[in-house]
Design a protein around this motif. Structure first.
Motif, PDB file in Angstrom:
ATOM      1  N   ALA A 105      24.429  13.772  41.920  1.00 18.31           N
ATOM      2  CA  ALA A 105      23.070  14.791  41.832  1.00 18.31           C
ATOM      3  C   ALA A 105      23.521  16.040  42.529  1.00 18.31           C
ATOM      4  O   ALA A 105      23.338  17.063  41.763  1.00 18.31           O
ATOM      5  CB  ALA A 105      21.969  14.207  42.272  1.00 18.31           C
ATOM      6  N   THR A 142      14.909  11.343  48.007  1.00 16.00           N
ATOM      7  CA  THR A 142      14.723  10.920  49.473  1.00 16.00           C
ATOM      8  C   THR A 142      16.025  10.585  50.026  1.00 16.00           C
ATOM      9  O   THR A 142      16.809  10.267  49.187  1.00 16.00           O
ATOM     10  CB  THR A 142      13.800   9.637  49.550  1.00 16.00           C
ATOM     11  N   LEU A 165      24.326   4.105  45.946  1.00 17.33           N
ATOM     12  CA  LEU A 165      23.329   5.170  46.168  1.00 17.33           C
ATOM     13  C   LEU A 165      23.856   6.436  46.739  1.00 17.33           C
ATOM     14  O   LEU A 165      23.316   7.571  46.387  1.00 17.33           O
ATOM     15  CB  LEU A 165      22.096   4.617  47.096  1.00 17.33           C
ATOM     16  N   PRO A 199      14.357  10.829  41.826  1.00 18.33           N
ATOM     17  CA  PRO A 199      15.707  11.282  41.578  1.00 18.33           C
ATOM     18  C   PRO A 199      16.670  11.226  42.725  1.00 18.33           C
ATOM     19  O   PRO A 199      16.024  11.385  43.811  1.00 18.33           O
ATOM     20  CB  PRO A 199      15.594  12.710  41.019  1.00 18.33           C
ATOM     21  N   PRO A 200      18.019  10.924  42.554  1.00 20.01           N
ATOM     22  CA  PRO A 200      18.891  10.823  43.710  1.00 20.01           C
ATOM     23  C   PRO A 200      18.814  12.092  44.505  1.00 20.01           C
ATOM     24  O   PRO A 200      18.994  13.390  43.887  1.00 20.01           O
ATOM     25  CB  PRO A 200      20.251  10.768  42.999  1.00 20.01           C
ATOM     26  N   GLY A 201      18.781  11.793  45.911  1.00 23.22           N
ATOM     27  CA  GLY A 201      18.812  13.019  46.825  1.00 23.22           C
ATOM     28  C   GLY A 201      17.239  13.472  47.291  1.00 23.22           C
ATOM     29  O   GLY A 201      17.234  14.143  48.251  1.00 23.22           O
ATOM     30  N   GLU A 259      25.328  -1.814  46.881  1.00 29.40           N
ATOM     31  CA  GLU A 259      24.170  -0.829  46.712  1.00 29.40           C
ATOM     32  C   GLU A 259      24.339   0.511  47.564  1.00 29.40           C
ATOM     33  O   GLU A 259      23.991   1.610  47.139  1.00 29.40           O
ATOM     34  CB  GLU A 259      22.697  -1.511  47.117  1.00 29.40           C
ATOM     35  N   TRP A 267      23.719  18.319  39.268  1.00 28.15           N
ATOM     36  CA  TRP A 267      22.179  18.508  38.730  1.00 28.15           C
ATOM     37  C   TRP A 267      21.825  19.755  37.955  1.00 28.15           C
ATOM     38  O   TRP A 267      21.371  19.883  37.036  1.00 28.15           O
ATOM     39  CB  TRP A 267      21.127  18.227  39.740  1.00 28.15           C
ATOM     40  N   PRO A 325      18.743   7.802  51.303  1.00 26.75           N
ATOM     41  CA  PRO A 325      19.505   6.615  50.621  1.00 26.75           C
ATOM     42  C   PRO A 325      18.366   5.216  51.347  1.00 26.75           C
ATOM     43  O   PRO A 325      18.217   4.211  50.652  1.00 26.75           O
ATOM     44  CB  PRO A 325      20.575   6.441  51.113  1.00 26.75           C
ATOM     45  N   ARG A 363      13.440   0.419  46.039  1.00 28.85           N
ATOM     46  CA  ARG A 363      14.152  -0.366  45.185  1.00 28.85           C
ATOM     47  C   ARG A 363      13.703  -2.026  45.293  1.00 28.85           C
ATOM     48  O   ARG A 363      13.669  -2.834  44.386  1.00 28.85           O
ATOM     49  CB  ARG A 363      15.706  -0.052  45.028  1.00 28.85           C
ATOM     50  N   ARG A 365      25.488   8.182  43.720  1.00 31.12           N
ATOM     51  CA  ARG A 365      24.476   8.911  42.769  1.00 31.12           C
ATOM     52  C   ARG A 365      23.782  10.124  43.324  1.00 31.12           C
ATOM     53  O   ARG A 365      23.798  11.150  42.861  1.00 31.12           O
ATOM     54  CB  ARG A 365      23.543   7.969  42.647  1.00 31.12           C
ATOM     55  N   MET A 366      23.811   9.964  44.957  1.00 33.35           N
ATOM     56  CA  MET A 366      22.985  11.136  45.343  1.00 33.35           C
ATOM     57  C   MET A 366      24.111  12.271  45.413  1.00 33.35           C
ATOM     58  O   MET A 366      23.971  13.516  45.118  1.00 33.35           O
ATOM     59  CB  MET A 366      22.835  10.701  46.987  1.00 33.35           C
ATOM     60  N   MET A 383      15.213   5.063  49.737  1.00 34.97           N
ATOM     61  CA  MET A 383      15.407   4.723  48.127  1.00 34.97           C
ATOM     62  C   MET A 383      15.756   3.209  48.195  1.00 34.97           C
ATOM     63  O   MET A 383      15.247   2.294  47.221  1.00 34.97           O
ATOM     64  CB  MET A 383      16.703   5.249  47.751  1.00 34.97           C
ATOM     65  N   LYS A 384      16.509   2.765  49.172  1.00 31.09           N
ATOM     66  CA  LYS A 384      16.640   1.323  49.025  1.00 31.09           C
ATOM     67  C   LYS A 384      15.376   0.373  49.200  1.00 31.09           C
ATOM     68  O   LYS A 384      15.002  -0.529  48.543  1.00 31.09           O
ATOM     69  CB  LYS A 384      17.466   0.799  50.227  1.00 31.09           C
TER      70      LYS A 384
END
Lengths: 263, 387
Positions: free
Chosen positions: A178, B291, A171, B287-289, A167, A182, B293, B300, A174-175, B296-297
């Motif tokens: 982006a 907040t 993450l 969307p990613p970024g 995970e 993006w 990680p 989720r 993905r960040m 974000m976790k």
């Protein structure tokens, strides 16, 4: 599978993870936004003929996230430093998706260490009027389904992607994806103006069912890079090196082989 | 306590089935569903409500900012604030928008707010927000730069208001050879700055340190109390004691003769807000970024079910207050004491609530609630209740 090693390499202030296996001419593989993944069967096959080097990009997975990293251009320059530091010559540079964009940016800047360039389902340019999935608006499972033609394979990848230990890297990847892609979405408007500077033999490998960067992208790249060859792999999605590893490796080997004969 | 009439200006004629079919009223919900005849009527209806709030004795009116959505028709709140600046005679005018990272030239916000502050002769409250995740899809702004752009735009605007120009500004995202906006703000050193947030720890810390009023958006009262307690603690760490005036709770209130009648009347309109106008996929919201990680976790892991919420659910959680005048007074006093705020940002119109009902609600609040809270401050705020 040919043995591969995993190591950590520092380029200036940035430490990255590196998978490497095989021997022969150097083949540098730049991964896409999903991350470096595992040492694939296609890499193992290529390692029988090449020194396959697969770095994990700065900002991804276990590699550092340097403060200077803002754009794909930064990564292209970073990999020029990387090629210098490892003193690689006659490199076959291969990039998938976001990695293809990095490879194209690198080749435009300085191709003196390159023998060939291979773009797989590459980002980097924009083609008007082509229907593309929005990978930032689809959920995780759909995103994986959209990557593959073979939906059984997609389901297997989905099942494997849900391990909690993955995970953090997912993450982080993905960040950074982006951050790099993006806006403007998945391309640099400046790049297409300079793709004509790429003079090394160039291969464009695309899946016929690529829903992320459909085949039209291969044709657009072909128009912009003189002499580029397009290979479209049937019944294949966005990741030919994963979904059709043998066909992909065979095409790449044939291309490099023919290049040597021509030389 | 101070009361602000907070409007989202929803496109209340939206086809709820079409929203459900699309999965969201945001970004991808086609504007083919927007009818300009109806929209024009709504703008006037809502602006009239804001002027009515001023006449009824609300302390302020609040505008909001969201983009490409039927949830709210205020992508450019300054236009509506301009329309109200001369007709709202007494109340404060708060813009709880300007999503700074979405703007490529933040000097325009410095200019816009300064004009409004002049027009209202110092009744403007300047909100600075990041916008929700959907805004980054809608406006083509990279969510991974949201925090950087927010911080830089904020610094630029405050400097533009407080330092005599011209001066040069060289940031990572914004660069200016000349920063020298005319007009300058009417209030000195600048309009009060309010910071609405969903409860991000770093935002609360920053707002407390800057002594900006913190506004908690749509949340259960227990969470609101926890966030406000965080603010007070951060203020103490920064060496001062936060006043309840620095804390504003954004809520929805509906008053009718009896509890039963209030719930019956509000139900379809409030449930339309909760289950249609507010709904969006996680990928759109975060969307990613946008907040870090770690947050974000947490989101989720919480695996938001997206299960429809009833009016009973949101009343019970203390997200809204609905009932007879007596019930509403009791609840509001209880919540004020629990969380320690002194400003209520109250949606009197919500979801599909028609004009007549919204006005009835505003009148009831003005007559039955406001007078009882005019001089009421939080009593013995209990930090332990927030734990």
């Amino acid at each position: 599978m040919a043995a591969q090693s995993i190591s950590i390499l520092a380029i200036r202030d940035c430490r990255i993870r590196l998978m490497r296996g095989g021997s022969g001419a150097p083949l540098v593989f730049l991964h896409g936004g999903g991350g470096i993944g595992v040492w694939l069967p296609s890499m193992a096959r290529l390692a029988r003929k090449f020194d396959v080097i697969a770095p994990e990009h700065p900002g991804f997975g276990e590699s550092d996230t340097p403060a200077w990293l803002d754009s794909v251009g930064d990564l292209a320059n970073f990999y020029l430093d990387f090629l210098d530091q490892l003193d690689l010559r006659g490199v076959h540079l291969v990039g998938s998706s976001l990695g293809g964009w990095i490879a194209a940016e690198l080749a435009v800047r300085n191709a003196t260490r390159l023998a060939s360039l291979t773009l797989i389902g590459a980002a980097g340019i924009h083609v008007d009027g082509v229907a593309q999935v929005d990978t930032f608006l689809t959920n995780e499972e759909q995103r994986i389904r959209d990557l593959f033609y073979d939906q059984e394979l997609a389901e297997a990848v989905i099942a494997g992607s849900q391990r909690p230990e993955l995970e953090d890297a997912a993450l982080k990847n993905r960040m950074m994806t982006a951050k790099l892609s993006w806006q403007p979405r998945n391309h640099d408007p400046q790049l297409r103006k300079w793709l004509h500077r790429i003079k090394v033999p160039t291969l464009l490998i695309w899946g016929d069912h690529d829903r992320v960067f459909p085949q039209d992208y291969a044709l657009a790249y072909q128009r912009l890079i003189s002499g580029a060859k397009v290979v479209v792999i049937p019944e294949c999605g966005h990741l030919p090196h994963v979904e059709k590893g043998d066909v992909f490796a065979a095409e790449l080997e044939a291309f490099i082989g023919a290049m040597r004969i021509a030389a | 306590m101070k009361f602000f009439n907070f409007h989202l200006m929803p496109y209340r004629h939206a086809d709820l089935d079409a929203i459900a079919k699309n999965g969201s009223a945001w970004v991808t919900f086609s504007n083919r569903h927007y009818d300009a005849q109806k929209g024009a009527e709504l703008y006037h209806e809502y602006l009239d409500q804001m002027e009515f709030a001023d006449k009824l004795g609300f302390d302020g009116v609040c505008l909001n900012e969201h983009h490409q959505t039927a949830y709210g028709m205020m992508p450019i709140p300054g236009v509506l604030a301009g329309a109200l600046a001369r007709s709202v005679k007494r109340a404060k005018l708060a813009i709880l928008g300007r999503a700074l990272p979405l703007i490529n030239n933040p000097l325009m916000v410095a200019e816009e707010y300064a004009i409004l502050d002049n027009l209202t002769r110092g009744r403007l409250i300047a909100g600075f927000v990041r916008g929700i995740g959907a805004e980054y899809h809608a406006m083509g702004i990279n969510p991974a730069y949201s925090q950087e752009r927010y911080a830089e735009a904020h610094d630029l605007i405050v400097r533009a208001w407080t330092e005599p120009g011209p001066f040069a500004f060289l940031g990572k995202h914004y660069q200016f050879r000349y920063v020298n906006p005319w007009p300058r703000p009417y209030q000195k050193p600048h309009p009060p700055i309010w910071i609405p947030s969903q409860g991000s720890g770093s935002t609360i810390r920053w707002a407390a340190r800057m002594r900006y009023t913190y506004c908690q958006t749509l949340s259960p009262i227990a969470a609101v109390a926890r966030f406000f307690q965080m603010y007070r603690e951060e203020a103490e760490k920064a060496g001062y004691q936060a006043s309840p005036d620095q804390l504003a709770w954004s809520n929805t209130i509906y008053v009718a003769e009896t509890d039963e009648r209030a719930v019956r009347e509000a139900r379809p309109h409030l449930e339309a807000l909760m289950n249609y106008f507010l709904k969006m996929p996680t990928e759109m919201l975060l969307p990613p970024g946008y907040t870090d990680p770690a947050s974000m976790k947490r989101v989720r892991a919480a695996k938001v079910t997206g299960k429809p919420q009833s009016i009973e659910d949101v009343i019970k959680a203390g997200v809204v207050i609905v009932g007879s005048p007596n019930t509403v007074r009791e609840k509001l006093a209880e919540y004020q004491d629990l969380a320690g705020f002194n400003t209520s940002l109250t949606k009197t119109q919500f979801g599909t609530l028609p004009d007549e009902m919204a006005r009835g609600n505003m009148t009831a609040i003005a007559q039955e609630i406001l007078p009882h809270f005019r001089d009421r401050a939080p009593q013995r705020t209990r930090p332990e209740a927030a734990e």
